[in-house]
Enzyme design. Structure first.
Site, short mmCIF file in Angstrom:
data_model
loop_
_atom_site.label_atom_id
_atom_site.label_comp_id
_atom_site.label_asym_id
_atom_site.label_seq_id
_atom_site.Cartn_x
_atom_site.Cartn_y
_atom_site.Cartn_z
N ALA A 1 1.57 -3.66 -2.67
CA ALA A 1 2.16 -4.62 -3.59
C ALA A 1 3.60 -4.20 -3.85
CB ALA A 1 1.35 -4.66 -4.88
N GLY B 1 -2.05 -2.28 -1.54
CA GLY B 1 -2.45 -3.66 -1.33
C GLY B 1 -2.45 -4.05 0.15
N GLU C 1 -2.03 4.38 -4.78
CA GLU C 1 -1.71 3.90 -6.13
C GLU C 1 -1.75 5.00 -7.16
OE1 GLU C 1 -3.75 2.41 -3.95
OE2 GLU C 1 -3.50 0.23 -4.01
N GLU D 1 -5.75 -2.99 1.34
CA GLU D 1 -6.74 -3.90 0.75
C GLU D 1 -6.73 -5.25 1.45
OE1 GLU D 1 -5.03 -3.09 -3.18
OE2 GLU D 1 -7.03 -2.55 -3.84
C1 HXC Z 1 8.54 -2.38 -2.77
C2 HXC Z 1 8.88 -1.02 -0.94
C3 HXC Z 1 7.50 -0.71 -0.90
C4 HXC Z 1 6.64 -1.30 -1.88
C5 HXC Z 1 8.49 0.34 0.71
N1 HXC Z 1 9.44 -0.36 0.08
N2 HXC Z 1 7.30 0.15 0.14
N3 HXC Z 1 9.39 -1.85 -1.87
N4 HXC Z 1 7.22 -2.12 -2.79
N5 HXC Z 1 5.32 -1.08 -1.91
C6 HXC Z 1 10.86 -0.41 0.39
C7 HXC Z 1 11.58 0.88 0.02
O1 HXC Z 1 11.91 0.88 -1.35
C8 HXC Z 1 12.81 0.81 0.90
O2 HXC Z 1 13.75 -0.06 0.33
C9 HXC Z 1 12.27 0.14 2.17
O3 HXC Z 1 11.06 -0.53 1.79
C10 HXC Z 1 11.93 1.14 3.26
O4 HXC Z 1 11.09 2.13 2.71
P1 HXC Z 1 11.36 3.71 2.82
O5 HXC Z 1 10.60 4.37 1.73
O6 HXC Z 1 12.82 3.98 2.90
O7 HXC Z 1 10.69 4.02 4.24
P2 HXC Z 1 9.99 5.36 4.73
O8 HXC Z 1 10.78 6.57 4.29
O9 HXC Z 1 9.73 5.17 6.18
O10 HXC Z 1 8.61 5.42 3.94
C11 HXC Z 1 7.65 4.44 4.16
C12 HXC Z 1 6.51 4.52 3.06
C13 HXC Z 1 7.18 4.47 1.66
C14 HXC Z 1 5.74 5.83 3.24
C15 HXC Z 1 5.60 3.35 3.33
O11 HXC Z 1 8.07 3.36 1.62
C16 HXC Z 1 6.19 4.33 0.54
O12 HXC Z 1 5.54 5.29 0.15
N6 HXC Z 1 6.05 3.10 -0.01
C17 HXC Z 1 5.23 2.86 -1.14
C18 HXC Z 1 3.80 2.78 -0.75
C19 HXC Z 1 2.88 2.54 -1.93
O13 HXC Z 1 2.92 3.29 -2.93
N7 HXC Z 1 2.06 1.46 -1.89
C20 HXC Z 1 1.18 1.11 -2.96
C21 HXC Z 1 1.86 0.16 -3.89
S1 HXC Z 1 0.83 -0.22 -5.26
P3 HXC Z 1 15.32 0.32 0.26
O14 HXC Z 1 15.92 -0.83 -0.50
O15 HXC Z 1 15.40 1.64 -0.41
O16 HXC Z 1 15.74 0.36 1.73
C22 HXC Z 1 -0.25 -1.37 -4.67
C23 HXC Z 1 -1.22 -1.92 -5.66
C24 HXC Z 1 -2.03 -3.03 -5.06
O17 HXC Z 1 -0.23 -1.75 -3.55
C25 HXC Z 1 -2.55 -3.94 -6.10
C26 HXC Z 1 -2.95 -5.26 -5.51
C27 HXC Z 1 -3.28 -6.30 -6.47
#
Ligand code: HXC
Length: 259
Positions: free
Chosen positions: A66, A110, A133, A113
């Protein structure tokens, strides 16, 4: 509806391919994307010429979860009362045609999921799955704590949800999360091949098979077996059952008419 965060195309006149398309954000799932995805899936489900749907992302990310930027500012009242973030997530469950997830790169939070809501997952060898998360001070919110244990068992589901670690594709296949693993450059061919083979079958039997397998996750064994038996019996009322069995008996290819 004009789509900005996904693309939709039809292959061979019968497979709907939906591609998540926010590459700069690694396909982070915001409300706009989920609205557009829901709309596209419903449209394909209602189109008689479509036999199967493939949902995919980019090479680097199926979806990294998400959209954290969108979520960060919300209060409890926003997400509870307004149902932001989670609003459209269960829509995919109402799709009656098969939906195959073709996953390469990150399928996190997400994104994992969403892949698990599809009927099965074909993964590229660079796919990574995770429910991170916990690192953000929350827990999975779109079925991760429920579908992951059903897919991989309690031990790995707890490990993933509590430590937030990622699973590579070898572990994911061994654990039963994905049905096939292929080299990255073969991912779409493999998914399209699976989709086309499904399109060759009776759409009625395909829908019944999907409904019946899904029932296994909603009912006890005897109720589930009874549900399956009734659907099985019902298929003897279709022209496709006569055609399929006659084709076998006469050593010819079946030509199903979805009737
Ligand atoms: C918003 C995101 C994002 C996310 C990545 N980006 N994941 N933006 N929401 N979930 C953005 C980064 O901010 C960055 O933007 C660009 O995408 C590239 O990401 P990087 O981090 O620079 O890439 P990398 O170093 O290769 O790392 C990849 C990654 C990391 C390991 C996937 O991005 C990461 O850990 N992302 C978050 C993953 C996460 O926590 N997901 C769960 C979310 S909570 P900029 O502008 O800096 O270039 C969830 C709840 C679900 O999903 C509920 C459902 C109802």
């Amino acid at each position: 509806m004009e789509y900005e965060t996904i693309t939709l195309r039809v292959e061979a006149g019968k497979v709907g391919i939906v591609t998540l398309n926010r590459p700069k954000q690694l396909n982070a799932l915001n409300d706009q994307l989920m609205n557009e995805l829901g709309d596209a899936l419903k449209q394909l489900d209602h189109d008689d010429s479509i036999g199967c749907i493939v949902l995919t992302g980019s090479e680097k990310a199926f979806a990294a979860g998400a959209d954290i930027g969108a979520m960060a500012k919300y209060s409890f009242a926003d997400v509870y009362k307004g149902d932001y973030i989670t609003r459209n997530w269960e829509q995919i469950r109402s799709i009656r045609k098969p939906v195959i997830a073709a996953v390469s790169g990150f399928a996190l939070g997400g994104g994992c999921e969403l892949a698990m809501m599809c009927d099965f997952i074909i993964a590229a060898d660079n796919a990574k799955f995770g429910q991170p998360e916990i690192k953000l001070g929350v827990i999975p919110g779109a079925g991760g704590t429920q579908r992951l244990p059903r897919a991989v068992g309690k031990a790995k589901a707890m490990d993933m949800a509590l430590t937030g670690r990622m699973m590579d594709v070898t572990e994911a296949e061994r654990a039963g999360l994905v049905s096939r693993v292929v080299p990255l450059d073969k991912l779409m061919d493999e998914a399209l091949g699976a989709a086309l083979s499904i399109c060759d079958f009776s759409q009625i039997a395909v829908m019944a098979a999907k409904e019946s397998v899904n029932r296994a996750f909603e009912s006890g064994l005897s109720d589930g077996v009874m549900f399956e038996r009734r659907l099985f019996h019902g298929l003897f009322a279709t022209a496709d059952q006569k055609e399929g069995m006659d084709a076998f008996m006469n050593k010819r290819k079946a030509g199903f008419t979805n009737s």
